[in-house]
Motif scaffolding. Structure first.
Motif, PDB file in Angstrom:
ATOM      1  N   ARG A   1       0.836  -1.204   0.000  1.00 39.58           N
ATOM      2  CA  ARG A   1       0.000   0.000   0.000  1.00 39.58           C
ATOM      3  C   ARG A   1       0.875   1.260   0.000  1.00 39.58           C
ATOM      4  O   ARG A   1       1.799   1.362   0.813  1.00 39.58           O
ATOM      5  CB  ARG A   1      -0.915   0.032   1.221  1.00 39.58           C
ATOM      6  CG  ARG A   1      -1.907  -1.124   1.326  1.00 39.58           C
ATOM      7  CD  ARG A   1      -2.896  -1.186   0.167  1.00 39.58           C
ATOM      8  NE  ARG A   1      -3.537   0.099  -0.071  1.00 39.58           N
ATOM      9  CZ  ARG A   1      -4.105   0.476  -1.207  1.00 39.58           C
ATOM     10  NH1 ARG A   1      -4.098  -0.344  -2.248  1.00 39.58           N
ATOM     11  NH2 ARG A   1      -4.663   1.660  -1.326  1.00 39.58           N
ATOM     12  N   PRO A   2       0.554   2.213  -0.907  1.00 38.85           N
ATOM     13  CA  PRO A   2       1.337   3.449  -0.937  1.00 38.85           C
ATOM     14  C   PRO A   2       1.265   4.186   0.408  1.00 38.85           C
ATOM     15  O   PRO A   2       0.198   4.271   1.006  1.00 38.85           O
ATOM     16  CB  PRO A   2       0.656   4.286  -2.039  1.00 38.85           C
ATOM     17  CG  PRO A   2      -0.244   3.361  -2.765  1.00 38.85           C
ATOM     18  CD  PRO A   2      -0.551   2.211  -1.879  1.00 38.85           C
ATOM     19  N   GLY A   3       2.394   4.674   0.838  1.00 30.46           N
ATOM     20  CA  GLY A   3       2.417   5.446   2.081  1.00 30.46           C
ATOM     21  C   GLY A   3       2.525   4.600   3.331  1.00 30.46           C
ATOM     22  O   GLY A   3       2.669   5.118   4.436  1.00 30.46           O
ATOM     23  N   ILE A   4       2.453   3.294   3.174  1.00 30.44           N
ATOM     24  CA  ILE A   4       2.682   2.416   4.330  1.00 30.44           C
ATOM     25  C   ILE A   4       4.020   1.702   4.116  1.00 30.44           C
ATOM     26  O   ILE A   4       4.202   0.989   3.130  1.00 30.44           O
ATOM     27  CB  ILE A   4       1.550   1.389   4.548  1.00 30.44           C
ATOM     28  CG1 ILE A   4       0.205   2.123   4.680  1.00 30.44           C
ATOM     29  CG2 ILE A   4       1.829   0.550   5.798  1.00 30.44           C
ATOM     30  CD1 ILE A   4      -0.981   1.202   4.918  1.00 30.44           C
ATOM     31  N   PHE A   5       4.927   1.947   5.010  1.00 35.00           N
ATOM     32  CA  PHE A   5       6.271   1.386   4.939  1.00 35.00           C
ATOM     33  C   PHE A   5       6.459   0.431   6.114  1.00 35.00           C
ATOM     34  O   PHE A   5       5.714   0.489   7.092  1.00 35.00           O
ATOM     35  CB  PHE A   5       7.318   2.513   4.984  1.00 35.00           C
ATOM     36  CG  PHE A   5       7.141   3.497   3.855  1.00 35.00           C
ATOM     37  CD1 PHE A   5       7.878   3.373   2.691  1.00 35.00           C
ATOM     38  CD2 PHE A   5       6.198   4.523   3.953  1.00 35.00           C
ATOM     39  CE1 PHE A   5       7.686   4.262   1.636  1.00 35.00           C
ATOM     40  CE2 PHE A   5       6.002   5.415   2.901  1.00 35.00           C
ATOM     41  CZ  PHE A   5       6.754   5.287   1.746  1.00 35.00           C
ATOM     42  N   ALA A   6       7.446  -0.441   6.021  1.00 38.13           N
ATOM     43  CA  ALA A   6       7.688  -1.355   7.130  1.00 38.13           C
ATOM     44  C   ALA A   6       9.179  -1.657   7.213  1.00 38.13           C
ATOM     45  O   ALA A   6       9.906  -1.555   6.213  1.00 38.13           O
ATOM     46  CB  ALA A   6       6.890  -2.641   6.962  1.00 38.13           C
ATOM     47  N   ALA A   7       9.629  -1.990   8.408  1.00 40.09           N
ATOM     48  CA  ALA A   7      11.048  -2.291   8.616  1.00 40.09           C
ATOM     49  C   ALA A   7      11.232  -3.207   9.818  1.00 40.09           C
ATOM     50  O   ALA A   7      10.398  -3.261  10.714  1.00 40.09           O
ATOM     51  CB  ALA A   7      11.826  -0.988   8.834  1.00 40.09           C
ATOM     52  N   GLY A   8      12.344  -3.930   9.795  1.00 43.98           N
ATOM     53  CA  GLY A   8      12.720  -4.753  10.943  1.00 43.98           C
ATOM     54  C   GLY A   8      12.155  -6.162  10.891  1.00 43.98           C
ATOM     55  O   GLY A   8      11.735  -6.646   9.837  1.00 43.98           O
ATOM     56  N   ASP A   9      12.115  -6.818  12.040  1.00 45.54           N
ATOM     57  CA  ASP A   9      11.755  -8.235  12.117  1.00 45.54           C
ATOM     58  C   ASP A   9      10.345  -8.546  11.617  1.00 45.54           C
ATOM     59  O   ASP A   9      10.050  -9.682  11.291  1.00 45.54           O
ATOM     60  CB  ASP A   9      11.882  -8.726  13.570  1.00 45.54           C
ATOM     61  CG  ASP A   9      13.327  -8.953  13.970  1.00 45.54           C
ATOM     62  OD1 ASP A   9      14.219  -8.524  13.208  1.00 45.54           O
ATOM     63  OD2 ASP A   9      13.562  -9.556  15.027  1.00 45.54           O
ATOM     64  N   VAL A  10       9.473  -7.557  11.585  1.00 48.27           N
ATOM     65  CA  VAL A  10       8.099  -7.808  11.140  1.00 48.27           C
ATOM     66  C   VAL A  10       8.018  -7.997   9.622  1.00 48.27           C
ATOM     67  O   VAL A  10       7.010  -8.450   9.106  1.00 48.27           O
ATOM     68  CB  VAL A  10       7.164  -6.672  11.627  1.00 48.27           C
ATOM     69  CG1 VAL A  10       7.342  -5.403  10.787  1.00 48.27           C
ATOM     70  CG2 VAL A  10       5.707  -7.110  11.628  1.00 48.27           C
ATOM     71  N   THR A  11       9.102  -7.679   8.931  1.00 45.96           N
ATOM     72  CA  THR A  11       9.067  -7.723   7.468  1.00 45.96           C
ATOM     73  C   THR A  11       9.677  -9.006   6.906  1.00 45.96           C
ATOM     74  O   THR A  11      10.285  -9.800   7.615  1.00 45.96           O
ATOM     75  CB  THR A  11       9.850  -6.547   6.847  1.00 45.96           C
ATOM     76  OG1 THR A  11      11.242  -6.742   7.111  1.00 45.96           O
ATOM     77  CG2 THR A  11       9.412  -5.212   7.413  1.00 45.96           C
TER      78      THR A  11
END
Lengths: 143, 327
Positions: B288-298
């Motif tokens: 989804r545009p504008g939703i970014f993610a990082a770290g162990d959850v990815t």
């Protein structure tokens, strides 16, 4: 020689500037002080000199046994942190709060002075659900 | 007698964080409090975008790690100290900070809306999900009732409570074998229960474990139930070869079967992979545009502090760029 060097003193002054209401430190020792009592005595004197919101009372465990009893003190050196009306807040330190313990000591002083850490509502709600008296004893090691 | 006073560093005393404000539209809201989140916070603030951070607690899994020896710049640092350093680095900024509450709902749109346990809904143009992972549960009878009463997940945290007791470790990977090694030094006996016919842990760890004579490994067995009134007393084991059940008396059980991503908040919003992790591209963008993610959850492989931190930086820069181009 003072216990706090200039660097520690500056930090303490800065930390203690957050004291909200005046507090009182009640220090318990004895006539002929043990080495730890002497150092702790110096500690409370130096702490009290760093903020005009801190008063210091010194007692003798034997001579002032009534006060010691009222404050629930049975061993020395001991420091009771209370508000300016001498109301007990349940904070007693036995031995010298040196090393990392100074952080708990300063934290206790701020807490008693009314500079409380805000507690999140969900935690308050959970605590309110406790239905019976609970005795918590916390044993802490540094590592 | 030399007396020292270990106060936190002078420069760390001033905290400039401000409360998160539900009437403000933030450029970026970061959800989470581990290395990815805290690094993203620093990067966003240094980019000068209006940033908020929502987290239940600070530090994530690092706070439960005894010692870290592979985060560059520190030969050896306690997990909790590293968290403290991270936190102090964030606190020097006027970031909107909300700690102690969980984000419970994320609404996608041009303006993303994050509803929080505190009853408020916070708004941002971009969101960075850094909610990390948590211990995987077995989901057997008795497990949740006896958690903290003999059922444990973190050997580093709880092993000392099981000195001179009979304990069990469930699992056969690195974390299970590491737990068994920690426990073997203290406990009377350690029984490792493994589903497979072999362990999957690294050989060095298996070799280390084999040095203890109070460790028994039970292969091809499954933990079926945990029993006990006020604390763990026994377990039911199922032997998958003989198809028979048996009871074993233990006072402690460490469940070390890996981790699950904390994706409840976003599972209906962004695409997840078969492990339940958020799928991201090399710019930390989700589906989804504008939703970014990082770290162990990815979906990024190798869950490490330094990787999470690096990914957090990347997500922040990517989110800042997104916000800038939207203007």
């Amino acid at each position: 020689m003072p216990l706090f060097d200039e660097k520690v003193k500056t930090q303490l002054v800065q930390l203690l500037s957050k004291l909200t209401n005046p507090i009182t430190l009640h220090f318990f020792s004895q006539e002929i002080e043990c080495p730890t009592c002497q150092t702790t005595h110096q500690f409370v004197e130096e702490i009290a000199s760093l903020s005009d919101k801190i008063s210091l009372h010194t007692y003798d465990l034997v001579k002032d046994s009534d006060i010691a009893k009222a404050f629930n003190i049975d061993k020395i050196p001991a420091i009771v942190v209370s508000d300016s009306k001498n109301t007990l807040k349940g904070v007693r330190f036995f031995g010298i709060p040196a090393g990392y313990e100074i952080n708990s000591f300063i934290g206790a002083c701020l807490e008693v002075s009314g500079a409380k850490e805000p507690l999140p509502q969900p935690i308050i709600d959970r605590i309110k659900k406790i239905a019976k008296p609970i005795h918590i004893q916390v044993f802490v090691t540094l590592t | 007698m030399e007396i020292t006073f270990n106060l936190p560093g002078l420069e760390t005393i001033e905290q400039r964080t401000i409360p998160l404000d539900s009437s403000v539209i933030y450029d970026v809201i970061i959800i989470g409090g581990g290395p990815a989140a805290l690094t993203a916070a620093v990067y966003c603030m240094r980019k000068g975008v209006k940033t908020g951070l929502i987290t239940l607690d600070v530090g994530g899994q690092v706070a439960e790690t005894s010692v870290v020896e592979n985060y560059m710049g520190y030969n050896h640092i306690e997990g909790i100290s590293l968290v403290q350093r991270f936190k102090e680095q964030v606190e020097q900024f006027e970031i909107g900070f909300l700690q102690g509450y969980k984000a419970i709902q994320l609404q996608d749109g041009t303006i993303k809306k994050v509803t929080c346990e505190d009853g408020n809904t916070y708004m941002a143009k971009a969101v960075i999900i850094t909610t990390g992972k948590r211990w995987r549960r077995l989901n057997v009878p008795g497990e949740s009732e006896l958690t903290g009463k003999g059922v444990a997940y973190c050997a580093i945290c709880d092993a000392p409570l099981f000195k001179d007791k009979d304990v069990m470790v469930v699992g056969g990977g690195n974390s299970a074998v590491e737990a068994a090694i920690d426990l073997a030094k203290l406990a009377t006996s350690v029984t490792v229960v493994q589903l497979l016919p072999h362990l999957t842990a690294d050989k060095v760890l298996q070799d280390e474990l084999s040095k203890f004579n109070n460790v028994t490994i039970v292969y091809q067995h499954q933990l079926k139930a945990i029993h006990g009134t006020n604390s763990v007393e026994a377990v039911t084991l199922f032997d998958s070869r003989s198809q028979k059940e048996r009871t074993l008396n233990v006072q402690g059980i460490f469940i070390e079967i890996g981790l699950v991503p904390n994706t409840e908040l976003v599972k209906d919003v962004v695409a997840l992979n078969h492990n339940g992790e958020i799928i991201i591209d090399c710019n930390c963008r989700t589906s989804r545009p504008g939703i970014f993610a990082a770290g162990d959850v990815t979906s990024v492989p190798y869950k490490q502090i330094i990787i999470a931190a690096g990914e957090g930086a990347k997500a922040a820069l990517s989110a800042c760029e997104y916000v800038l181009l939207k203007k």
